[in-house]
Design an enzyme around this catalytic site. Structure first.
Site, PDB file in Angstrom:
ATOM      1  N   ALA A  11      14.677   7.999   1.419  1.00 43.84           N
ATOM      2  CA  ALA A  11      13.721   9.032   1.853  1.00 43.84           C
ATOM      3  C   ALA A  11      14.410  10.170   2.602  1.00 43.84           C
ATOM      4  O   ALA A  11      13.902  11.281   2.649  1.00 43.84           O
ATOM      5  CB  ALA A  11      12.653   8.401   2.743  1.00 43.84           C
ATOM      6  N   VAL A  71      -2.576  -6.672   2.814  1.00 47.83           N
ATOM      7  CA  VAL A  71      -1.714  -5.578   2.337  1.00 47.83           C
ATOM      8  C   VAL A  71      -1.092  -4.830   3.514  1.00 47.83           C
ATOM      9  O   VAL A  71       0.094  -4.468   3.490  1.00 47.83           O
ATOM     10  CB  VAL A  71      -2.515  -4.619   1.422  1.00 47.83           C
ATOM     11  CG1 VAL A  71      -1.635  -3.451   0.975  1.00 47.83           C
ATOM     12  CG2 VAL A  71      -3.056  -5.373   0.213  1.00 47.83           C
ATOM     13  N   LYS A 123     -10.765   0.915 -11.381  1.00 48.27           N
ATOM     14  CA  LYS A 123      -9.363   1.224 -11.713  1.00 48.27           C
ATOM     15  C   LYS A 123      -9.256   2.014 -13.022  1.00 48.27           C
ATOM     16  O   LYS A 123      -8.486   2.983 -13.102  1.00 48.27           O
ATOM     17  CB  LYS A 123      -8.559  -0.080 -11.792  1.00 48.27           C
ATOM     18  CG  LYS A 123      -8.435  -0.778 -10.428  1.00 48.27           C
ATOM     19  CD  LYS A 123      -7.891  -2.188 -10.575  1.00 48.27           C
ATOM     20  CE  LYS A 123      -7.756  -2.889  -9.236  1.00 48.27           C
ATOM     21  NZ  LYS A 123      -7.526  -4.336  -9.367  1.00 48.27           N
ATOM     22  N   VAL A 144      -4.325   1.056  -8.167  1.00 43.83           N
ATOM     23  CA  VAL A 144      -4.471   0.527  -9.530  1.00 43.83           C
ATOM     24  C   VAL A 144      -3.281  -0.362  -9.862  1.00 43.83           C
ATOM     25  O   VAL A 144      -2.128   0.069  -9.768  1.00 43.83           O
ATOM     26  CB  VAL A 144      -4.544   1.672 -10.566  1.00 43.83           C
ATOM     27  CG1 VAL A 144      -4.724   1.106 -11.974  1.00 43.83           C
ATOM     28  CG2 VAL A 144      -5.681   2.636 -10.241  1.00 43.83           C
ATOM     29  N   GLU A 180      -1.026   5.164  -5.310  1.00 46.61           N
ATOM     30  CA  GLU A 180      -0.363   4.279  -6.272  1.00 46.61           C
ATOM     31  C   GLU A 180      -0.876   2.843  -6.176  1.00 46.61           C
ATOM     32  O   GLU A 180      -1.033   2.143  -7.188  1.00 46.61           O
ATOM     33  CB  GLU A 180       1.156   4.302  -6.035  1.00 46.61           C
ATOM     34  CG  GLU A 180       1.966   3.508  -7.024  1.00 46.61           C
ATOM     35  CD  GLU A 180       1.861   4.060  -8.443  1.00 46.61           C
ATOM     36  OE1 GLU A 180       2.407   5.131  -8.705  1.00 46.61           O
ATOM     37  OE2 GLU A 180       1.210   3.410  -9.285  1.00 46.61           O
TER      38      GLU A 180
HETATM   39  N1  HSE Z   1      -9.202  -8.268  -6.719  1.00 45.29           N
HETATM   40  C1  HSE Z   1      -8.179  -7.614  -7.473  1.00 45.29           C
HETATM   41  C2  HSE Z   1      -7.710  -8.513  -8.589  1.00 45.29           C
HETATM   42  C3  HSE Z   1      -6.966  -7.255  -6.662  1.00 45.29           C
HETATM   43  O1  HSE Z   1      -8.162  -9.651  -8.731  1.00 45.29           O
HETATM   44  O2  HSE Z   1      -6.896  -8.067  -9.366  1.00 45.29           O
HETATM   45  C4  HSE Z   1      -7.129  -6.018  -5.872  1.00 45.29           C
HETATM   46  O3  HSE Z   1      -7.283  -4.905  -6.687  1.00 45.29           O
END
Ligand code: HSE
Length: 436
Positions: free
Chosen positions: A33, A14, A205, A132, A129
Site C-alpha cells: 500500500a 468478519v 449479490k 459478493v 469487494e
Molecule cells: N450467508 C452467505 C452464504 C455468506 O451462505 O454464502 C455471506 O454472504
C-alpha cells in the site's frame, strides 16, 4: 508515511477476521500500500467482546456515530449488516467525508443507488469487494479485469449455505429439512436461515453483479428470486441420472429485449467445472464477448476470506485517496451518466430450458397427449426419462428436458397437462442452463 486510520463498525466474525489479518500481515500490506493501515477505533454493541479481540490496540466504543463523525478517522469499514442502522451510519460517514468499505450486500442491493449518489456528491470511495462471493475478487475482475468486454451473462454459485445443503442432499440422498438442520448445527446456516434458503442473499449479490456487468442501476426489487426449500431428493437423483446437477444459481443475462435477473435452483451439466463446486464454496462464471467464459472460485464467506476482500478494498482506498474522484473506477463500473435503462425482464419472459417431472397414468396415449400439448406451446423436447411405476402403482414419473423456450409457454403447457385426467400430481418445474 502517516498510517491510514480506520474506524471499524462491527467486530463480529468478519470484523474480527479483518482485525487479525490486518495485524498479522501488517508489514506485507504496507509494503504494497505504501503506508501502514491501522484500525484505530472499533464500535460494537458488545464492547466486552470487542475489547477481547482488540486487546488494547484500538479504542472501543458502543457508539458507531462517534466513529463516523470522528475527524481523526479516514476510512470507515461497515460490517454490522442489515439495512436501517447500517444505512444511517454509512450515509453519516459519507456526509463527514469518510471513505467507506462495506461487506453489506443487502444494503447495497436495496439502497446502493442512493448511497453511491451521496458518495459521488462528496467525492468519497464506497468499496464493496466483500459484498459478493466473500474472498473471490469478482468485483475487481468485472469492473477492471474484464473492462474490454461486452458482458453477455453471469452465472454464480454465490451462497455457500445453499450450496452445502444441495451438495449434502445429493451425496447422502437426504431431505432438505434434515440437511438444513446439519447446516445450522455446523454454523453455516443462520438460526434464521431465510435469506439463504429463500435465495434472497444470492438475489442481493447477483443484483450487484448485474449492475456492474451491464451498467444498469441496482435492481434487486425487479429480480426473480426462488430458493431451494422445495427441492426434493428425487429430483436431484433424476437430474443426476440425466447428466445434470442442481445448483442454486444467480443468473444475469443480457437479451435483446432487456436483462434477465434471476435466482433459482438450476440444472447444469455435470461435466461443467462449476457443477463440481461443492460444499460451502462459491464460484462465478462470467461470459464476455472477447475473453469467452472465465471462472472464479473460492471461499464465499468466513472470517479470513472475507477479510481478504475488505483489506483489498482498504489498499485500493490508500492508492486512490489523493486522486481526483473522476479518475477513479466508477462505483458501478460505468460512468454514472452512462448508466443504461434496459428493463429487467419478468420471469415469464425469460428464455431458458426446463426440467419437468410429471406423474401420469402409465397407459397408451398419455405420452402422445403430453407431447401434443408441448408442441402446441412451441416447446421442443431435448431428452426424456420414464421411470417404471412402483410396485402396485398405476402411475409413473416422466421427466422431460426441453430446449430453450420462453417461460410463459412452459407455464401454459403445464396448466394444460395438469388439467388432463391422466395427470396425478402437480408438475415439478426446474430451470436448466447449459452454460456452454
Ligand atoms: N450467508 C452467505 C452464504 C455468506 O451462505 O454464502 C455471506 O454472504
Amino acid at each position: 508515511m502517516k498510517p491510514l486510520r480506520i474506524g471499524l463498525l462491527g467486530i463480529g466474525t468478519v470484523g474480527g477476521g479483518t482485525f487479525d489479518v490486518l495485524t498479522r500481515n501488517a508489514d506485507e500490506i504496507s509494503r504494497r500500500a505504501g503506508r501502514p493501515i491501522t484500525i484505530t477505533h472499533v464500535a460494537d454493541k458488545n464492547t466486552t467482546l470487542a475489547n477481547q479481540v482488540v486487546a488494547g490496540r484500538a479504542v472501543v466504543t458502543d457508539d458507531g456515530f462517534a466513529i463516523v463523525r470522528n475527524p481523526d478517522i479516514d476510512v470507515v469499514i461497515e460490517l454490522i449488516g442489515g439495512y436501517s442502522f447500517a444505512k444511517q451510519l454509512m450515509l453519516e460517514a459519507i456526509a463527514n467525508g469518510k471513505h467507506v468499505v462495506t461487506a453489506n450486500k443487502a444494503l447495497l442491493a436495496l439502497h446502493g443507488n442512493e448511497i453511491f449518489a451521496a458518495a459521488r456528491a462528496k467525492g468519497v470511495i464506497v468499496a464493496f469487494e466483500a459484498a459478493v462471493a466473500g474472498g473471490i475478487p469478482i468485483i475487481k475482475a468485472l469492473r477492471e479485469g474484464l473492462v474490454a468486454n461486452r458482458i453477455e451473462w453471469i452465472a454464480g454459485i454465490i451462497n455457500g449455505t445453499t450450496n452445502f445443503i444441495l451438495s449434502e442432499m445429493r451425496s447422502k440422498g437426504a431431505s432438505f429439512a434434515d440437511v438444513l438442520a446439519v447446516a445450522q448445527a455446523k454454523g453455516y446456516a443462520e438460526a434464521d436461515p431465510t435469506f439463504d434458503i429463500e435465495g434472497i442473499d444470492a438475489g442481493h449479490k447477483i443484483s450487484i453483479l448485474a449492475a456492474i456487468a451491464f451498467g444498469i442501476p441496482l435492481s434487486f426489487d425487479q429480480a426473480y428470486v426462488e430458493g431451494i426449500t422445495k427441492i426434493e431428493a428425487i429430483d436431484i437423483r433424476y437430474a443426476e441420472e440425466m447428466g445434470y446437477r442442481i445448483k442454486l444459481l444467480g443468473i444475469a443475462r443480457r437479451r435483446e429485449t432487456g436483462i434477465e435477473l434471476r435466482v433459482h435452483p438450476t440444472l447444469i451439466p455435470t461435466k461443467r467445472l462449476i457443477a463440481n463446486v461443492e460444499g460451502v464454496m462459491n464460484a462465478v462464471l462470467v461470459k464476455g464477448d472477447a475473453v469467452g467464459a472465465t471462472l472464479y472460485y473460492g471461499a464465499g464467506a468466513g472470517a479470513s476470506p472475507t477479510a481478504s476482500a475488505v483489506i483489498a478494498d482498504l489498499v485500493d482506498v490508500v492508492r486512490l485517496i489523493d486522486t481526483d474522484a473522476s479518475h477513479r473506477v466508477p462505483y458501478l463500473a460505468f460512468q454514472h451518466d452512462k448508466i443504461g435503462t434496459e428493463p429487467v425482464l419478468s420471469i415469464d419472459d425469460v428464455e431458458t430450458s426446463y426440467y419437468l417431472r410429471l406423474r401420469v397414468d402409465d397407459k397408451p396415449g398419455v405420452l402422445a397427449d403430453i407431447t401434443r400439448v408441448l408442441a402446441d406451446n412451441h416447446i421442443s423436447i431435448d431428452a426424456m426419462l420414464q421411470k417404471e411405476p412402483e410396485e402396485g402403482e398405476a402411475q409413473a414419473d416422466i421427466i422431460l428436458l426441453t430446449h430453450e423456450t420462453i417461460e410463459k409457454n412452459v407455464k401454459r403447457a403445464i396448466a394444460a397437462i395438469e388439467a388432463q385426467p391422466t395427470t396425478g400430481a402437480k408438475v415439478v418445474l426446474l430451470r436448466l442452463e447449459n452454460l456452454a
